[in-house]
Scaffold this active site. Structure first.
Site, PDB file in Angstrom:
ATOM      1  N   LYS A  39      45.701  34.454  29.030  1.00 41.51           N
ATOM      2  CA  LYS A  39      46.384  34.577  30.318  1.00 41.51           C
ATOM      3  C   LYS A  39      47.646  33.720  30.284  1.00 41.51           C
ATOM      4  CE  LYS A  39      45.417  34.139  35.325  1.00 41.51           C
ATOM      5  NZ  LYS A  39      44.438  33.664  36.347  1.00 41.51           N
TER       6      LYS A  39
ATOM      7  N   SER B 195      43.675  37.081  40.142  1.00 40.86           N
ATOM      8  CA  SER B 195      44.941  37.059  39.456  1.00 40.86           C
ATOM      9  C   SER B 195      44.849  37.382  37.963  1.00 40.86           C
ATOM     10  CB  SER B 195      45.582  35.665  39.602  1.00 40.86           C
ATOM     11  OG  SER B 195      44.802  34.684  38.937  1.00 40.86           O
TER      12      SER B 195
ATOM     13  N   SER C 197      39.628  34.519  40.824  1.00 39.51           N
ATOM     14  CA  SER C 197      40.571  35.197  39.927  1.00 39.51           C
ATOM     15  C   SER C 197      40.012  35.598  38.575  1.00 39.51           C
ATOM     16  CB  SER C 197      41.809  34.325  39.697  1.00 39.51           C
ATOM     17  OG  SER C 197      42.648  34.382  40.823  1.00 39.51           O
TER      18      SER C 197
END
Lengths: 493, 497
Positions: free
Chosen positions: A78, A159, A183
């Site tokens: 990420k 997210s 997330s």
């Protein structure tokens, strides 16, 4: 040979050790999948050379029978994790072009364990969002589509939407995520994969771009529970560079996996039965309860009375911390700088931050600034901290009656991109089931459990006691085995 | 508390000045408060900057235990309450010298609570000043506006350096009391070793809160003059600011709560910003840091490592050592002087085989008059004295055992200052040893008496005052090396024969 990109982390690790294939073959297969997956916009930066270098090292190690826990396993990272020599943006414009000289503790641990990096994964800007639509670099598109033939582009969740999409689309066997209010769990649920947020403090925050420090926790996202256990073991551990890191040994979660829930009590919090919840979610929850019972668990109803205050509490604390954490992006030392003619320092700040932050980030900075300002601090921040303590106490009391809690992960399946982006409150409601565990710092995971009428994945959430990741993983495994979830997104890209 | 009699004479009568000081003292430590970067003064700009100090993305603060320890020890030195549970807060504001966009400080739960410092101003009476709190916080960087015609540069070397903010109660009533407070505080910090107290290098700076009132009235509105960096400037700033406030009130104006700056060249304070445009700092607990919890073992170690402090030392010098209050005050005012004196005293006692109390007076007199006189003349500090305490002790030993007379000792000391040699070596090489050999002295006396037969006759005729003349002549003939006692005794014998 079967398609290497269909293998799990455990499958790659074990097959590589047995000599079924080389690490380089695995890396090349995933690099190709990443290259072919551009329409999903899951990767902000592709780093095939990193994956290949790690693979070659693993192959050289195998020649002398040297294996590390993740030898031969390539991962997606990420883009909230700082990676030395690779652009790290948090999907923001203000960090566009920023290349750290340092490696986050988590990525350093993963690479040290033999993993390679396939690329940096898209996300909601500064991890603020539930649909990946706040990324400056365009939203990620879920590999899943509804059965209605409309081909609407769906949200991969957020997210960690790049992570969920990449794993679900077989562009990576596993990925790192971060979870501040859900997330990891919500995008995992939206894309039919597993993801675990460990106890706050298990995973070092050093080198992870901060959103809300008291809530941010990294964790793995992968195809199944075993892979989550393997990756979490590699990511966890005390880090003296993070004052909130837990100075505890890392349990051997993979070795401790057991789907036998006999003697365990699974709590069902009645407050999670929210108004307007789709019947399919309710039905899935009941199915999960039946599976848990089938695995030998006793089912108990428990109460978490302050649940309905969790979302408002979260949306005070998280923006408050964010408003301060994001003050460092000021155009002075690195990243974007907007310098209008004759601008003084204050004008440079204003121009830089106006151009550098997206609307959702600005909204949260403004909320956070407001709740911390003189005259409002006690009414908002202090009150929110008190409620947060009550929410944590709810869990403590519930865990006197049960070992884990079972709930839906999200109140709906994946929605279409654009469907909720105009209504921030509707978007925030997506986190209603995941936020309480974040506020209490508890380990929690989502496992795929079924499909809705449109053929979209739905997830169940397991929340555990502090430090009891094993209990969470085991309950997840019991559900996983009974759900037999093997649906996958049909390739359209 | 004894009240000060310091007053400002205004047109409407006498005004009393009320003063509180917030002193920022840089904690002595190798590394910064939350990073491993060096704190060395005078390094090249931005040489002492870690990723944390530059607030790079994802960087986290980790408290430096030594900085906490030093602040706790300082609190103990002023008899303050030590809070076993304290917490760091963020003070949020934007400025180019503040990379994080916030300063990590302690607003709500400081490390150290209430304490006291006793002072003895040069004018006025001894009194006790209350300390409200000591908290620990980060320093900011420095902007440099003189490096480029159109750009400002930033030096982050100081960014993140640990400071103690020591907040007094508004207990001072005159510039002299404020000066005495600062000097005493600096002395305590130096004794403890928690701050070098070097105001020139910015290790210690004061924010000066001043208000005026008619004696007996409630407190007036105060102003805060920021970052004053010497004791003299603090006193001057108070004097100017108090007079400014009196003039303002007496001419019909009102003092406004504001931040001011002191201009040392002009000796005046001027407005920097008023309360209306004060920042809203949005203080809240730093979520990157856990509360600071101190255990008993840590506190015990802090207490055990405290040295004897100025007040206790002074009492010991006046009591058991029998020094005058003046001498005790001078010798304890600064830790380096006290350290030097104690080394001198130990050596003096050892050389002479006597208890310290028996030689303390001689050691104190020599240090205060001879050594300080010489250092003053040479423009040197006691820390770079050319003569060591051991050498001082040896010199005093040579006086005590009669090897040197007082005047010979002064000659030897001068040579020690020049050469750095031990006194025994100088005495030996230059033959400066005092003579007590009665045969040699008698021979010289015989010569002196023979050469001055007329004066001998006068003396014997009753002119007693001439005895001093004979002593002088004898000493001169012996180049000062005759033992004055023996010379006196033998002369008397020779003349009275």
């Amino acid at each position: 040979m079967s398609n290497l990109t269909d293998l799990t982390v455990a499958g790659i690790r074990d097959g590589f050790r047995k000599g079924d294939f080389s690490a380089r073959e695995v890396a090349e297969a995933f690099n190709a999948a990443v290259a072919a997956g551009k329409p999903l916009n899951a990767f902000l930066v592709e780093t095939p050379e990193h994956a290949l270098a790690a693979a070659d090292e693993a192959d050289r190690g195998r020649a002398s029978a040297e294996f590390r826990p993740l030898s031969g396993v390539p991962l997606g990272i990420k883009d909230l994790f700082c990676t030395a020599g690779y652009q790290t943006t948090a999907a923001s414009h203000i960090l566009e072009g920023f290349v750290p000289t340092y490696e986050s503790t988590i990525t350093a641990k993963l690479f040290g364990a033999g993993a390679g990096m396939l690329g940096k994964l898209n996300l909601d800007q500064f991890a603020m969002g539930s649909s990946n639509e706040t990324s400056y670099y365009g939203n990620v598109i879920s590999p899943w589509r509804r059965k209605d033939g409309g081909n609407a582009a769906l949200a991969p969740g957020g997210s960690s939407g790049g992570s969920s999409a990449a794993v679900a689309a077989r562009m990576a066997p596993g990925a790192t995520g971060t979870d501040t209010g859900g997330s990891i769990r919500q995008p995992a649920a939206f894309t039919g994969i597993s993801g675990i947020k460990p106890t706050y403090g298990r995973c070092s925050r050093w080198g992870v771009v901060a959103f809300a420090s008291s809530l941010d926790q990294a964790g793995p996202m992968a195809r199944d529970v075993r892979d989550c256990a393997i990756l979490l073991e590699a990511m966890s551990g005390f880090d003296p560079k993070d004052s909130t890191s837990l100075d505890l040994p890392v349990p051997q979660w993979e070795a401790g996996l057991s789907a036998d829930l006999r003697g365990k009590k699974v709590g069902i919090p009645k407050e999670y039965r929210v108004e307007g919840m789709p019947p399919e979610i309710e039905a899935l929850w009941q199915q999960g309860i039946a599976w848990a019972r089938d695995a030998g668990a006793e089912i108990v109803e428990v109460s978490l009375p302050h649940t309905r205050y969790a979302l408002p509490t979260y949306y005070i604390i998280a923006p408050a911390e964010a408003s301060s954490n994001l003050a460092r992006y000021d155009g002075v030392r690195y990243g974007e700088r907007e310098l209008p003619d004759h601008a003084n320092l204050q004008e440079m700040y204003a121009a830089t931050r106006a151009a550098g932050f997206g609307p959702e980030v600005k909204r949260r900075i403004l909320i956070g600034t407001y709740v911390l300002s003189a005259g409002f601090y006690d009414a908002y921040y202090t009150k929110a901290q008190k409620v947060r303590a009550l929410i944590a106490r709810d869990f403590e009391q519930a865990f006197q009656q049960c070992d884990v809690l079972l709930t839906p992960t999200a109140p709906s399946a994946a929605f279409a991109l654009g469907e909720k982006s105009a209504d921030p409150l509707a978007m925030y409601l997506n986190d209603v089931f995941t936020v309480p565990a974040s506020l209490a710092g508890l380990p929690a995971m989502s496992v795929p459990a079924g499909l809705d009428a449109q053929g979209l994945p739905l997830g169940l959430q397991i929340i555990g006691k502090p430090l009891d990741e094993q209990g969470v993983l085991n309950a997840g495994l019991a559900i996983e085995q009974r759900a037999g979830f093997n649906a996958r997104a049909e390739k359209w890209w | 508390m004894t009240e000060s009699t310091y007053r400002i004479q205004g047109a409407t009568g006498e005004w009393e000045v009320v003063i509180g000081l917030e002193v920022h003292a840089q904690i002595t430590s190798n590394a910064k408060l939350f990073s491993g970067a060096s704190t060395r003064f005078g390094a090249e700009p931005n040489a002492n900057v870690s990723l944390v100090d530059a607030a790079m993305p994802g960087m986290l603060p980790v408290p430096n235990r030594e900085c906490i320890r030093q602040a706790v020890r300082t609190g103990m030195a002023i008899d303050a309450q030590i809070n076993k549970w304290s917490r760091f807060d963020r003070k949020n504001y934007f400025y180019a010298d503040l990379p994080q966009g916030y300063q990590i400080s302690q607003l709500y739960h400081p490390l150290v609570g209430e304490g006291t410092i006793s002072i003895e101003p040069e004018e006025g009476q001894a009194k006790t000043i209350g300390i409200e709190r000591i908290h620990v916080e980060q320093d900011a960087g420095k902007l440099m506006h003189d490096q480029h015609p159109t750009r400002s540069y930033i030096d982050l070397n100081r960014s993140g350096v640990a400071l103690m903010e020591i907040v007094s109660r508004p207990d001072m009533r005159s510039p002299a009391e404020a000066g005495a407070y600062l000097r005493k505080l600096r002395a305590i910090l130096r004794y403890v070793g928690s701050c070098d107290g070097n105001m020139e290098e910015g290790s210690m700076r004061a924010d000066v809160n001043v208000s005026v009132r008619k004696p007996g009235d409630p407190f007036g509105t105060r102003t805060e003059t920021k970052n004053v960096n010497s004791v003299r400037f603090v006193m001057a700033a108070i004097e100017h600011e108090a007079n400014r406030q009196v003039d303002l009130i007496e001419s019909g104006g009102t003092v406004v709560r504001e931040t001011r700056l002191f201009d040392p060249d002009k000796g005046v304070t001027r407005s920097m910003r008023s309360k209306e445009d004060a920042h809203d700092y949005r203080y809240f607990p730093d979520p990157d840091l856990l509360p600071l919890e101190l255990d008993d073992a840590f506190l015990a170690e802090c207490r055990a490592s405290l040295p004897e402090l100025p007040d206790a030392k002074r009492a010991r010098y006046e009591g058991p050592l029998g020094l005058t209050p003046y001498a005790a005050g001078v010798l304890t005012a600064d830790v380096e002087t006290a350290r030097w004196f104690e080394a001198l005293l130990a050596e003096t006692a050892r050389v002479q085989g006597k208890p310290e109390a028996d030689v303390a007076k001689a050691a104190s007199n020599w240090l205060i008059s001879d050594l300080f006189g010489a250092l003053n003349r040479l423009g040197k500090d006691i820390t770079d004295s050319p003569v060591s305490p051991a050498q001082g002790g040896q010199l005093l030993g040579l006086v005590a055992d009669g090897t040197l007379s007082g005047s010979l000792a002064k000659q030897v000391f001068e040579i020690m200052l020049e050469t750095g040699d031990d006194p025994a070596k100088i005495v030996e090489e230059r033959g400066l040893k005092q003579t007590t050999d009665t045969g040699a002295i008698d021979a010289v006396i015989a010569d002196v008496l023979a050469a001055n037969a007329d004066k001998v006759a006068e003396y014997r005729g009753g002119k007693d005052k001439l005895f001093g003349f004979f002593v002088g002549q004898t000493m001169k003939a012996m180049a000062g090396k005759g033992n004055p006692g023996v010379v006196n005794e033998r002369l008397k014998a020779a003349l009275d024969n």
